[in-house]
Structure formats: C-alpha cells, structure tokens
Design a protein around this motif. Structure first.
Motif, short mmCIF file in Angstrom:
data_model
loop_
_atom_site.label_atom_id
_atom_site.label_comp_id
_atom_site.label_asym_id
_atom_site.label_seq_id
_atom_site.Cartn_x
_atom_site.Cartn_y
_atom_site.Cartn_z
N THR A 195 0.82 -1.21 0.00
CA THR A 195 0.00 0.00 0.00
C THR A 195 0.86 1.26 0.00
OG1 THR A 195 -1.78 -1.21 1.09
CG2 THR A 195 -1.88 1.20 1.19
N PHE A 196 1.93 1.26 0.79
CA PHE A 196 2.83 2.41 0.78
C PHE A 196 3.46 2.59 -0.61
CE2 PHE A 196 2.47 2.31 5.33
CZ PHE A 196 2.74 3.61 5.73
N TYR A 197 3.87 1.49 -1.23
CA TYR A 197 4.48 1.55 -2.56
C TYR A 197 3.46 2.03 -3.59
CZ TYR A 197 7.25 -0.02 -6.62
OH TYR A 197 7.93 -0.10 -7.80
N MET A 198 2.23 1.53 -3.50
CA MET A 198 1.16 1.97 -4.39
C MET A 198 0.91 3.47 -4.23
SD MET A 198 -2.91 1.02 -4.16
CE MET A 198 -2.98 1.71 -2.51
N THR A 199 0.84 3.93 -3.00
CA THR A 199 0.58 5.34 -2.73
C THR A 199 1.68 6.21 -3.35
OG1 THR A 199 -0.59 4.75 -0.70
CG2 THR A 199 0.17 7.03 -0.89
N ARG A 200 2.91 5.79 -3.17
CA ARG A 200 4.05 6.53 -3.73
C ARG A 200 4.03 6.49 -5.26
NH1 ARG A 200 9.50 4.83 -4.92
NH2 ARG A 200 10.84 6.65 -5.03
N THR A 201 3.70 5.34 -5.82
CA THR A 201 3.69 5.18 -7.28
C THR A 201 2.61 6.05 -7.93
OG1 THR A 201 4.53 2.92 -7.07
CG2 THR A 201 3.44 3.47 -9.14
N LEU A 202 1.45 6.16 -7.30
CA LEU A 202 0.35 6.92 -7.89
C LEU A 202 0.41 8.41 -7.58
CD1 LEU A 202 -2.62 4.45 -7.25
CD2 LEU A 202 -1.46 4.93 -9.43
N ASP A 203 1.29 8.83 -6.69
CA ASP A 203 1.32 10.23 -6.26
C ASP A 203 1.54 11.19 -7.43
OD1 ASP A 203 1.42 12.29 -4.08
OD2 ASP A 203 3.45 12.55 -4.91
N ALA A 204 2.65 11.09 -8.12
CA ALA A 204 2.97 12.03 -9.20
C ALA A 204 1.98 11.97 -10.36
CB ALA A 204 4.41 11.84 -9.69
N PRO A 205 1.64 10.78 -10.86
CA PRO A 205 0.73 10.73 -12.01
C PRO A 205 -0.67 11.29 -11.72
CG PRO A 205 1.81 8.61 -11.75
CD PRO A 205 2.16 9.44 -10.55
#
Length: 184
Positions: A135-145
């Motif tokens: 979930t942390f990785y998903m949150t970070r991955t979706l942040d910029a886009p």
C-alpha cells in the motif's frame, strides 16, 4: 525506471465507474469480514493479550468502510489519470499502481480470515506487513501521475495499516508462547 504492467482489461474497467470503483473494495471487505463479529465474541479472541492502544471494537466497523471508500475512489482517480495520460511512461506507472492496488486488495481480504477464522496470528502479521508495504508503494507510485490526489485519499489507509500492523504484531508477540484453544 518504470516497469510495464499489462493488467487484464476488466481491472481497468472496474475503476472507470466510481460506483464500481468504490463498490469493489466495500463488497470484498464486507465478505471478508462477515464472520468477524462472531469470532470477537469467542473465548479465544477475548483471552488474547493485546498491546496498549487497542481501540474499542465499535471503531473497526466505522473506520474500515471509510477506508474502502477512499481506496476505491483513489482507484477511480488513478484510472482517470491513466485515460488522460499522453506519455507511455506515465501510463505504465499508473498501470503499476493499479496492479499494486489489486495486490493490496487481495492481501487486505486475506488478513481477516487468517486472523479471525483460522486464528493464524503470525501468518496474519506476515500478511499485514506485506499489505502495508504494498500500500505504501502503491501510494508513492500513484502520487505524481495523479498530482497527489490519490495520496490524500490513501494516506489515512497507510496510517491505519501501520497501526493495524502494530496491533497484530503486539498480539502475536504477547501471545506467542501461550497455548490457546483455537477451537473456542
């Protein structure tokens, strides 16, 4: 470096509609947790030692639906960003984020049966750690886009998962040398 993720088309279609985007995690959460109330009334559960800070039981059925709504809407925002992206790199990043979304959703649904139905507190802890990390990785991955829109929705979920992992870890630690009758 972005990893290309090719998800089945249904996994892109579900979050395009905000109703199905929100409905999927709400439905899966309801199905996964339907036996929780019954198990929390058993001697097995009530004999568990718990770490400090465990909230009252009535908090959980309030918090989880709100988190499911937020994560579902975050998936909707992610697919909207995917559909409007002009760069393959951004689309790949969002695809990875959506792949992580479905992965964390699966681990989320697995946790409740592991802990409550099978009374496998240690395996539930392993699941919780993987769930939180995904979930942390998903949150970070979706942040910029998504221009941080998904992050605002997912940060409370990240915080709650951190707290839930602490509770699960504390329960495992405090009860690791105890013999509890799992048939109760």
């Amino acid at each position: 470096m972005s990893l290309f993720v090719n998800l089945p088309s249904i996994l892109y279609a579900i979050p395009r509609n905000p109703v199905t985007a929100i409905g999927l995690p709400l439905t899966l959460g309801l199905l996964s947790g339907r036996s929780t109330k019954e198990v929390t009334q058993t001697q097995w559960y009530n004999c568990l030692y718990t770490p400090p800070g465990r909230p009252p039981a009535k908090v959980f059925p309030t918090v989880w639906p709100l988190l499911y709504i937020a994560m579902g809407y975050a998936s909707h925002l992610a697919i909207k960003a995917y559909d409007s992206a002009v760069s393959d790199a951004v689309r790949n990043e969002i695809s990875l984020g959506l792949g992580l979304y479905y992965t964390q959703l699966a681990f989320n649904c697995l946790w409740t049966p592991l802990f409550f139905n099978f009374k496998q507190v240690g395996w539930a802890l392993v699941d919780s750690v993987i769930l939180a990390g995904t979930t942390f990785y998903m949150t970070r991955t979706l942040d910029a886009p998504t221009s941080s829109k998904t992050t605002y929705l997912l940060l409370p979920y990240c915080a709650w998962l951190s707290f839930a992992t602490y509770l699960n870890g504390g329960i495992w630690w405090l009860n690791r040398n105890r013999t509890l009758n799992k048939n109760m």
